[in-house]
Write a protein that holds these residues in place. Structure first.
Motif, PDB file in Angstrom:
ATOM      1  N   ALA A   1      -5.420   5.759  -6.771  1.00  0.00           N
ATOM      2  CA  ALA A   1      -4.851   4.711  -6.256  1.00  0.00           C
ATOM      3  C   ALA A   1      -5.928   3.872  -5.687  1.00  0.00           C
ATOM      4  O   ALA A   1      -6.746   4.359  -4.772  1.00  0.00           O
TER       5      ALA A   1
ATOM      6  N   CYS B   1       2.104   2.137  -3.162  1.00  0.00           N
ATOM      7  CA  CYS B   1       1.135   2.272  -3.997  1.00  0.00           C
ATOM      8  C   CYS B   1       0.978   4.038  -3.912  1.00  0.00           C
ATOM      9  O   CYS B   1       0.613   4.641  -5.038  1.00  0.00           O
TER      10      CYS B   1
ATOM     11  N   ARG C   1       1.112  -1.293  -0.098  1.00  0.00           N
ATOM     12  CA  ARG C   1       0.094   0.173  -0.110  1.00  0.00           C
ATOM     13  C   ARG C   1       1.043   1.180   0.014  1.00  0.00           C
ATOM     14  O   ARG C   1       0.756   2.401  -0.600  1.00  0.00           O
TER      15      ARG C   1
ATOM     16  N   TYR D   1      -6.220   0.661  -3.479  1.00  0.00           N
ATOM     17  CA  TYR D   1      -5.509  -0.403  -2.469  1.00  0.00           C
ATOM     18  C   TYR D   1      -6.448  -0.581  -1.284  1.00  0.00           C
ATOM     19  O   TYR D   1      -7.593   0.231  -0.822  1.00  0.00           O
TER      20      TYR D   1
ATOM     21  N   THR E   1      -3.057  -2.317  -5.655  1.00  0.00           N
ATOM     22  CA  THR E   1      -2.496  -3.675  -5.202  1.00  0.00           C
ATOM     23  C   THR E   1      -3.597  -4.630  -5.603  1.00  0.00           C
ATOM     24  O   THR E   1      -4.850  -4.614  -6.145  1.00  0.00           O
TER      25      THR E   1
END
Length: 559
Positions: A86, A66, A63, A88, A110
């Motif tokens: 993003a 990310c 994370r 995640y 992710t």
């Protein structure tokens, strides 16, 4: 070396040491392949090429990486106004789904959350032109490789695929052969750079006892010229414990590990980047790709698992041409593991020197002033600390943040209805109603109504009922006056006809009480002698109940 090949649209495998700029190596070609409204205005693209679905996808293992890659791509694509989001885990779904609904050009995420949103039909990957797998070897170590393969199967067949990592295990090469088309393998090394580690990092390895390590680390953190420092541990519990111990010793420390919520992890990293915290204690979750300017010292509090982890840990310092110091503390039990790492990386620390917090060579090699103790002097405690950084409520799944709960309590309307109270009842009626009925009843021979109402209540006793009738019927038969019927003797029990039937013997050790109405029988009753049972009773006296030990139930006389 990567930019001309990647800009031409070919598949690329990029391998370079950590800290050499791999993010922009794939980020700039990625941003060039994305079609945005600015391209239509400049005449470089047709309006029909615009879409609100993602055109590029970057898959990262952690994370923290990310968020870092997202910020770098936002900075690089600011002029063309490229929308980067993003995706995640550890935070609420709703903002991420809303961002996807409004439209996005590049998605950085992710594997777990990407698969989740794609399965819910919230993430459309059918228009992706370019795929980047960053730190692919770490995704292999974390067990994400099956998820990555599922994500790849959701993408269009014709796309550009780029794979970047500092190390390239065999399984990652196999992944590249399956899903890449004639990739160009670019391995960037400097001509004068020997070995796998970065040359401008000074490495120190000491054999230290586990009980002396906290004091040892506290003195290392007071070395001359120390800026920001990162301390790596193998376990989450050790990371939390060391962070607490350093905070008690006066250091501004924060922790990043898997047991913390995502809000606390991001709070610690923000405080570390902003300089409010100068010591970050973390597990290997922060060893990949985290780029913080000004990190001068990296301390391996526990020996890493393998040589790859060691390279990524010490790579948090000495980035982009800067210099740094990496110190590794090896416990006696970890000597065999360290010797394997030393041999794999061709280092010169096969037998680390035994070192304690008072060893002279420790002070000399690390530049620690003489007389330094394990507690930071109050004059040097100038950092604001972790509490100065605001803890953001991310709406983490599985529980809401404390700030949101406090806001809900403060915004909730005042209670207007009286809360319901439980009332005591006795036999279906309330205690107050029974007290009122008792107070209004006339006085009896035993006392007045007031005395009866104020008398303490005797505990309720359970009564056993007979087979032929209820307890109330038995009590009525017992209290009937003996004068209503002529005295006659019952042969079976020796009692007269006007007397109540003998109550059934209870299985208690107390003797049954005799009814008082038998004493009020008329005096004119003739004496009689009982026959047939061996017991004698007069007309004015009740017969004593016979104590039988048989299990047969006596028949009840009809009242």
């Amino acid at each position: 070396m990567t930019l001309p090949v990647a800009l031409s649209g070919s598949d690329v495998i990029g391998q370079a040491k950590t800290g050499t700029g791999k993010t922009l190596g794939f980020g700039l070609p990625l941003l060039e392949r994305v079609t945005v409204p600015a391209d239509v205005e400049a005449g470089r693209a047709e309006p029909g090429e615009l879409t609100d679905t993602p055109q590029a996808l970057v898959v990262v293992p952690t994370r923290e990486l990310c968020t870092q890659v997202t910020n770098d791509l936002l900075t690089a694509g600011k002029v063309r106004n490229v929308r980067v989001t993003a995706i995640y885990g550890g935070r609420a779904y709703e903002p991420q789904v809303e961002a996807l609904r409004k439209g996005v050009d590049v998605v950085v995420g992710t594997p777990g959350r990407l698969l989740d949103l794609a399965g819910q039909k919230k993430l459309n990957l059918s228009h992706v032109k370019a795929l980047v797998l960053d730190e692919a070897d770490e995704m292999l170590d974390l067990g994400f490789l099956p998820d990555v393969e599922k994500i790849i199967q959701l993408l269009p067949v014709r796309r550009q695929t780029m794979l970047f990592s500092a190390t390239m295990p065999g399984a990652v090469i196999g992944l590249a052969r399956r899903y890449m088309s004639q990739p160009t393998h670019i391995r960037a090394t400097a001509p004068d750079d020997q070995g796998a580690t970065v040359a401008n990092i000074t490495q120190r390895v000491y054999r230290a006892h586990s009980l002396d390590k906290p004091e040892l680390v506290a003195r290392m953190l007071q070395a001359e010229g120390r800026g920001l420092a990162m301390i790596f541990c193998r376990t989450k519990r050790t990371a939390a414990d060391i962070a607490d111990q350093l905070a008690r010793r006066g250091f501004a420390s924060g922790a990043v590990h898997g047991d913390l919520g995502q809000g606390a992890r991001e709070q610690a990293l923000r405080a570390f980047r902003n300089g409010k915290v100068d010591v970050l204690v973390c597990t290997d979750v922060a060893a990949r790709g985290i780029d913080v300017e000004g990190v001068t010292h990296v301390i391996n509090y526990q020996t890493p698992e393998d040589e790859k982890t060691y390279l990524h840990r010490i790579g948090r310092t000495g980035r982009a041409g800067a210099t740094g110091t990496a110190v590794t503390l090896v416990d006696w039990d970890d000597i065999p593991r360290w010797q394997l790492i030393n041999k794999a990386l061709d280092l010169n620390f096969n037998d680390p020197a035994e070192t304690y917090s008072t060893s002279p060579h420790l002070f000399e090699e690390l530049g620690i002033p003489a007389g330094t103790k394990g507690v930071l002097p109050r004059a040097e405690r100038t950092r604001a600390g972790l509490a100065a950084e605001e803890l953001e409520d991310l709406g983490e799944p599985g529980g809401r943040g404390a700030r949101a709960k406090a806001a809900d309590r403060s915004e909730s309307p005042a209670r207007t209805r009286t809360p319901r109270q439980r009332r005591r009842t006795r036999g279906g009626a309330s205690v107050e109603a029974q007290a009122a009925v008792t107070a209004s009843a006339p006085a009896t021979a035993e006392g007045t109504a007031e005395e009866t109402a104020e008398a303490p209540r005797t505990p309720r006793r359970r009564r056993r009922t007979r087979v032929g009738g209820s307890a109330a019927a038995v009590a009525a038969a017992t209290e009937a006056p003996a004068a209503e019927a002529p005295a006659a003797e019952t042969p079976a029990t020796g009692t007269t006809a006007g007397e109540p039937a003998a109550p059934r013997r209870r299985r208690t050790r107390t003797k049954a009480a005799q009814p008082e109405t038998a004493t009020e029988a008329p005096a004119t009753a003739a004496p009689a002698t009982g026959t047939g049972t061996g017991t004698e009773a007069t007309a004015g006296e009740p017969a004593a109940p016979r104590r039988r030990r048989t299990r047969t139930k006596a028949t009840q006389p009809e009242a």
